[in-house]
Design a protein around this motif. Structure first.
Motif, mmCIF file in Angstrom:
data_model
loop_
_atom_site.group_PDB
_atom_site.id
_atom_site.type_symbol
_atom_site.label_atom_id
_atom_site.label_comp_id
_atom_site.label_asym_id
_atom_site.label_seq_id
_atom_site.Cartn_x
_atom_site.Cartn_y
_atom_site.Cartn_z
ATOM 1 N N ARG A 1 -11.636 13.754 -1.289
ATOM 2 C CA ARG A 1 -10.310 14.391 -1.207
ATOM 3 C C ARG A 1 -9.254 13.381 -0.751
ATOM 4 N NH1 ARG A 1 -6.873 16.559 2.257
ATOM 5 N NH2 ARG A 1 -8.117 15.960 4.067
ATOM 6 N N LYS A 2 -9.586 12.595 0.270
ATOM 7 C CA LYS A 2 -8.651 11.587 0.778
ATOM 8 C C LYS A 2 -8.379 10.507 -0.274
ATOM 9 C CE LYS A 2 -9.722 12.174 5.686
ATOM 10 N NZ LYS A 2 -10.326 11.548 6.895
ATOM 11 N N GLU A 3 -9.419 10.166 -1.035
ATOM 12 C CA GLU A 3 -9.239 9.177 -2.103
ATOM 13 C C GLU A 3 -8.259 9.697 -3.149
ATOM 14 O OE1 GLU A 3 -11.067 6.019 -3.257
ATOM 15 O OE2 GLU A 3 -10.759 5.878 -1.105
ATOM 16 N N GLN A 4 -8.388 10.969 -3.507
ATOM 17 C CA GLN A 4 -7.504 11.551 -4.512
ATOM 18 C C GLN A 4 -6.055 11.581 -4.021
ATOM 19 O OE1 GLN A 4 -9.092 15.394 -5.507
ATOM 20 N NE2 GLN A 4 -10.910 14.558 -6.526
ATOM 21 N N ILE A 5 -5.853 11.925 -2.755
ATOM 22 C CA ILE A 5 -4.501 11.941 -2.180
ATOM 23 C C ILE A 5 -3.897 10.542 -2.213
ATOM 24 C CG2 ILE A 5 -3.196 12.250 -0.042
ATOM 25 C CD1 ILE A 5 -5.107 14.547 0.645
ATOM 26 N N SER A 6 -4.730 9.556 -1.829
ATOM 27 C CA SER A 6 -4.262 8.171 -1.806
ATOM 28 C C SER A 6 -3.873 7.700 -3.205
ATOM 29 C CB SER A 6 -5.363 7.275 -1.233
ATOM 30 O OG SER A 6 -4.975 5.928 -1.255
ATOM 31 N N ARG A 7 -4.692 8.039 -4.204
ATOM 32 C CA ARG A 7 -4.388 7.643 -5.586
ATOM 33 C C ARG A 7 -3.113 8.335 -6.084
ATOM 34 N NH1 ARG A 7 -10.063 8.050 -6.236
ATOM 35 N NH2 ARG A 7 -9.860 10.136 -7.150
ATOM 36 N N ARG A 8 -2.954 9.598 -5.707
ATOM 37 C CA ARG A 8 -1.775 10.354 -6.141
ATOM 38 C C ARG A 8 -0.499 9.757 -5.557
ATOM 39 N NH1 ARG A 8 -3.903 15.002 -5.545
ATOM 40 N NH2 ARG A 8 -3.174 15.452 -3.432
ATOM 41 N N LYS A 9 -0.537 9.374 -4.282
ATOM 42 C CA LYS A 9 0.625 8.760 -3.638
ATOM 43 C C LYS A 9 0.960 7.419 -4.288
ATOM 44 C CE LYS A 9 0.277 10.879 0.951
ATOM 45 N NZ LYS A 9 0.028 10.644 2.397
#
Length: 240
Positions: free
Chosen positions: A223-231
């Motif tokens: 989940r944190k990886e996805q947020i980081s990629r989205r940002k």
């Protein structure tokens, strides 16, 4: 086993794993496995030369000088083992079997027996892992996350620095996966890493709650990886 024989066996063990990594993932990947070199600074230095693209002749000469200048006969042999192995690793010649054969010819015959006993012990531990794993009925999506993260992120990264998704978490999580997935992971591991991996679990002491917790750690990591990629993607769009 005395220290001299142990050092010889351990070094052959390490070099065989490095060979496996080089032929399956490429020389550049060896940079991520420098931690396997342990206390052998001369191996670590030579490995760094290889990953930086140093010519094989220069690496060979560097190690040859180390061998010639070494006065301690046991250390001299270890350096010679490294010289021969890294030459084969850098050139991609031979096979893991041929590499071991060449190195075993340099040492006491007992070392070969000890080495294969070590292999057999690991195989027994792997079989125990498969036979004693309790396959809990876990959310299939979480099981899929393990496969995705493990095979495409963690193995592609640095196993010595997994962060929150460490060997123990993966080991526990795999107890909730199918045998096929477990076998896939072990096949991907270089031999020496499979040993480390198996040290991180004890089926008799792991509960279903432990498995669920470990899998939730992986889900949170994803989940944190996805947020980081989205940002990162949003920042790029704004700055184009």
């Amino acid at each position: 086993m005395d220290n001299i024989k142990k050092n010889q066996m351990d070094l052959i063990h390490i070099l065989t794993s490095l060979y496996e990594i080089a032929i399956t993932r490429g020389l550049i990947e060896l940079e991520k496995y420098g931690y396997l070199t342990g206390n052998y600074s001369y191996l670590s230095n030579a490995l760094e030369m290889i990953t930086k693209g140093t010519d094989p002749e220069i690496v060979w000469k560097h190690l040859s000088d180390l061998v010639e200048s070494e006065n301690d006969i046991d250390t001299k042999l270890l350096k010679k083992i490294v010289q021969i192995a890294l030459s084969m690793i850098q050139s991609g010649s031979g096979s893991p079997f041929i590499l071991r054969l060449r190195l075993f010819m340099l040492v006491d015959p007992d070392i070969e027996n000890l080495y294969f006993e070590k292999h057999l012990k690991l195989e027994r531990r792997k079989n125990e892992f498969f036979s004693t794993s309790i396959l809990f009925k876990i959310d299939p999506e979480l099981v899929n996350k393990i496969e995705t993260i493990f095979l495409y992120k963690i193995i592609g990264g640095n196993p010595a620095d997994l962060g929150v998704i460490d060997y123990r978490t993966i080991a526990i999580s795999l107890l909730g996966c199918s045998r096929a997935m477990q076998i896939k992971v072990f096949e991907y591991f270089p031999f020496i890493e499979a040993e480390i991996f198996l040290d991180y679990y004890n089926p008799d002491k792991i509960t279903e709650a432990d498995v669920i917790k470990a899998m939730n750690e992986i889900e949170e990591h994803d989940r944190k990886e996805q947020i980081s990629r989205r940002k990162a993607a949003e920042w790029q769009r704004k700055n184009l």
